[in-house]
Design an enzyme around this catalytic site. Structure first.
Site, PDB file in Angstrom:
ATOM      1  N   CYS A 380       0.833  -1.200   0.000  1.00 37.49           N
ATOM      2  CA  CYS A 380       0.000   0.000   0.000  1.00 37.49           C
ATOM      3  C   CYS A 380       0.873   1.258   0.000  1.00 37.49           C
ATOM      4  CB  CYS A 380      -0.986  -0.054   1.159  1.00 37.49           C
ATOM      5  SG  CYS A 380      -2.515   0.829   0.785  1.00 37.49           S
ATOM      6  N   HIS A 519      -3.487  -5.315   0.517  1.00 37.35           N
ATOM      7  CA  HIS A 519      -2.888  -5.869   1.741  1.00 37.35           C
ATOM      8  C   HIS A 519      -2.921  -7.402   1.712  1.00 37.35           C
ATOM      9  CE1 HIS A 519      -2.427  -2.085   3.953  1.00 37.35           C
ATOM     10  NE2 HIS A 519      -3.467  -1.706   3.230  1.00 37.35           N
ATOM     11  N   GLU A 521      -1.346  -9.436   3.370  1.00 33.41           N
ATOM     12  CA  GLU A 521      -1.183 -10.026   4.714  1.00 33.41           C
ATOM     13  C   GLU A 521      -2.516 -10.411   5.343  1.00 33.41           C
ATOM     14  OE1 GLU A 521      -0.771  -6.887   3.927  1.00 33.41           O
ATOM     15  OE2 GLU A 521      -1.358  -5.480   5.503  1.00 33.41           O
TER      16      GLU A 521
HETATM   17  N1  GLN Z   1      -2.084   6.583   2.873  1.00 31.56           N
HETATM   18  C1  GLN Z   1      -2.131   5.850   1.661  1.00 31.56           C
HETATM   19  C2  GLN Z   1      -3.485   5.955   0.979  1.00 31.56           C
HETATM   20  O1  GLN Z   1      -4.451   6.312   1.581  1.00 31.56           O
HETATM   21  C3  GLN Z   1      -1.793   4.404   1.894  1.00 31.56           C
HETATM   22  C4  GLN Z   1      -2.796   3.674   2.734  1.00 31.56           C
HETATM   23  C5  GLN Z   1      -2.270   2.377   3.274  1.00 31.56           C
HETATM   24  O2  GLN Z   1      -1.068   2.151   3.273  1.00 31.56           O
HETATM   25  N2  GLN Z   1      -3.145   1.536   3.789  1.00 31.56           N
HETATM   26  O3  GLN Z   1      -3.587   5.647  -0.192  1.00 31.56           O
END
Ligand code: GLN
EC number: 6.3.4.2
Length: 547
Positions: A380, A519, A521
């Site tokens: 992310c 994600h 994970e």
């Molecule tokens: N802050 C970033 C976004 O909103 C990444 C979010 C995250 O890593 N879950 O896109």
């Protein structure tokens, strides 16, 4: 109709109620039953989505896009049952529902009260999907005696009364503190906590007692006598070396037997614990060790990246190595050379995150991994950092940055290679967002599909070109820069099915360098490691042989 186990906690918080619930779920499955686990949280936030990971640990996202408590992660990891948004509720959500109904006029003419309106709302929630499983395990967050937990305790008391006899049982977790000076385990806090439960009409059927030492027979008898439970239903829960030992350990102590006895299920079906023996074998008998750096902002609290830590362990189990994780604070080397902090690691992971703090350090970590050819997994925000790094240092877009940080700073400083996503497709409808939207529940949340480029490293890791992974983000890599980045070696190897949203980037000329917008994970399990983590640790293991 499902049978219900209500799980409560006393004495202190953080006793591992979530883990005990998850382990019980796994043990009931091992005996051939179907289960679903549920968490009822007394705090007033509508969901944990807006809480800081420092406060509350990781936010666990479900396939259907709910932002939930990290205990739901434990539930999934132990049972393999995908949680849904109907498996997690807070006081905030309960009251919001009740107040919305009041405004709508659903209770027209009535005075709205905790009993019955709030308790009914909780009871309705508890029984969602009642006919789908054999056992519903409902954990109540917090500790008995907390003011805000009272409506939940009252609701489960009523619920058990409403159901036919023998359909609901209560399991209570407590702590037996050890007094070193006298060498004794003390039972008094447990007695008091059960007394507290009984004053609100709840009698535990099974008592799970956390303790650093085995419970002597005398103490067990005393607990049984004073807490009005049978001696066999006082279950010892000693500290464990690995959480993945929990199902076997609880089985050894008789937890599943006690629960089935409390329901009067006899003879109890025999358990098949093969999976958990294999899991324990992999955890306790690794054939090597790899060192992985997690470069992040929330490094003081391991729970902030709970699922990542667990997924790394699973990746290690799949490769029969122990994964030694070190948490490296990205802020340490924002204005220094990252090398002294990152040398010696076999792989580097930059996890998700929000806000600008620490991002220059994460970008440096991405650069270090790319240049030194160290396996890199960016998740992310970690993917976004990898893209910014490649844009700046490979494609020559010096001012590359994310719109997230400009929004935060209130001025434009960057060329936004990562921009605020305002419109996307979910299933068969369009989602639209504005920068002025509420913060809670407005991100791109839940499971989305991605199409992978055949022959890419990521397609190889997954063994397929169609995947579905969970998302939680507001910002997105801009495809405007795709050509330029690809020309310089960063390829977009996974896209949303409509080809508009970059899901995965890779560095071509690198042993293992992958950034993912989702994600991975969150879906990893000890008995079914997430493909990306499995392959990431394989690459780390290979690298450990080289360094
Ligand atoms: N802050 C970033 C976004 O909103 C990444 C979010 C995250 O890593 N879950 O896109």
């Amino acid at each position: 109709m499902a049978r219900y186990v209500f799980i409560t906690g006393g004495v202190v918080s953080s006793l591992g109620k979530g883990l005990a619930s998850a382990a019980l779920g796994a043990l009931l499955q091992a005996r051939g039953y179907t289960v679903r686990l549920r968490k009822l949280d007394p705090y007033l936030n509508v969901d944990p989505g807006t809480m800081s990971p420092f406060e509350h640990g990781e936010v666990f996202v479900t396939d259907d896009g709910a932002e939930t408590d990290l205990d739901l992660g434990h539930y999934e990891r132990f049972t393999g049952v995908a949680a849904r948004n109907t498996d997690s509720i807070s006081s905030g959500r309960v009251y919001t529902n009740v107040l919305e109904k009041e405004r709508r006029g659903d209770y027209l003419g009535k005075t709205i009260q905790v009993i019955p309106h709030v308790t009914n709302e909780i009871k309705d929630f508890i029984e969602i999907g009642d006919d789908e499983v054999d056992f519903m395990l409902c954990e109540i967050g917090g500790t008995v005696g907390d003011i805000e937990g009272l409506p939940f305790f009252e609701a489960i008391r009523q619920f058990a009364q409403d159901r036919p006899r023998g359909q609901c049982i209560f399991m209570h977790l407590t702590l037996l503190p050890y007094i070193a000076a006298s060498g004794e385990l003390k039972t008094k806090p447990t007695q008091h906590s059960v007394k507290e439960l009984r004053t609100i009409g709840l009698q535990p059927n099974v008592l799970v007692c956390r303790s650093e030492h085995p419970i002597p027979e005398k103490e067990r008898e005393k607990i049984a006598l004073f807490c009005n439970v049978r001696k066999e239903d006082v279950i010892a829960a000693p500290d464990l070396k690995s959480i993945y030992e929990a199902p076997l350990a609880y089985h050894r102590e008789g937890l599943d037997q006690a629960v089935l006895d409390a329901f009067g299920i006899a003879p109890a079906p025999k358990p098949d614990l093969t999976v958990w023996h294999d899991v324990a074998d992999r955890v306790f008998n690794p054939e090597g060790e790899v060192k992985v750096a997690i470069v992040g902002k929330y490094v003081q609290l391991e729970d902030a990246y709970k699922s990542i830590a667990e997924a790394l362990t699973h990746g290690g189990m799949a490769n029969r190595v122990k994964v030694k994780v070190e948490w490296v604070d990205a802020e340490l080397f924002e204005s220094e050379d990252a090398a002294p902090y990152l040398e010696g690691f076999h792989a580097i992971l930059v996890p998700g995150g929000f806000g600008e703090r620490g991002t220059e350090g994460k970008i440096k970590a991405a650069q270090f991994a790319r240049e030194r050819k160290i396996p890199y997994l960016g998740i992310c925000l970690g993917m976004q950092m990898a893209v910014i790094e490649a844009a700046r240092n490979l494609a020559g877009i010096e001012a590359a940055g994310s719109e997230e940080f400009d929004h935060e700073a209130g001025k434009k400083r960057f060329e936004p290679v990562v921009y605020h996503l305002k419109e996307w497709v979910q299933g068969n409808h369009k989602v639209r967002r504005k920068s002025t939207d509420d913060k809670g529940g407005t991100m791109r949340l839940g499971a989305y599909s991605a199409t992978l480029t055949a022959g890419s490293r990521v397609a190889e890791a997954y063994g397929t070109t169609q995947i579905e992974e969970r998302h939680r983000h507001r910002y997105e890599v801009d495809t405007k820069y795709r050509e330029q980045l690809e020309k310089h070696g960063m390829v977009f190897s996974g896209m949303s099915p409509d080809g508009r949203l970059p899901e995965i980037v890779e560095i071509k000329d690198h042993p293992w360098y992958i950034g993912v917008q989702f994600h991975p994970e969150l879906k990893s399990k000890p008995f079914a490691p997430a493909p990306l983590f499995k392959d990431f640790i394989r690459a780390a293991k290979e690298n450990s042989r080289l360094v």
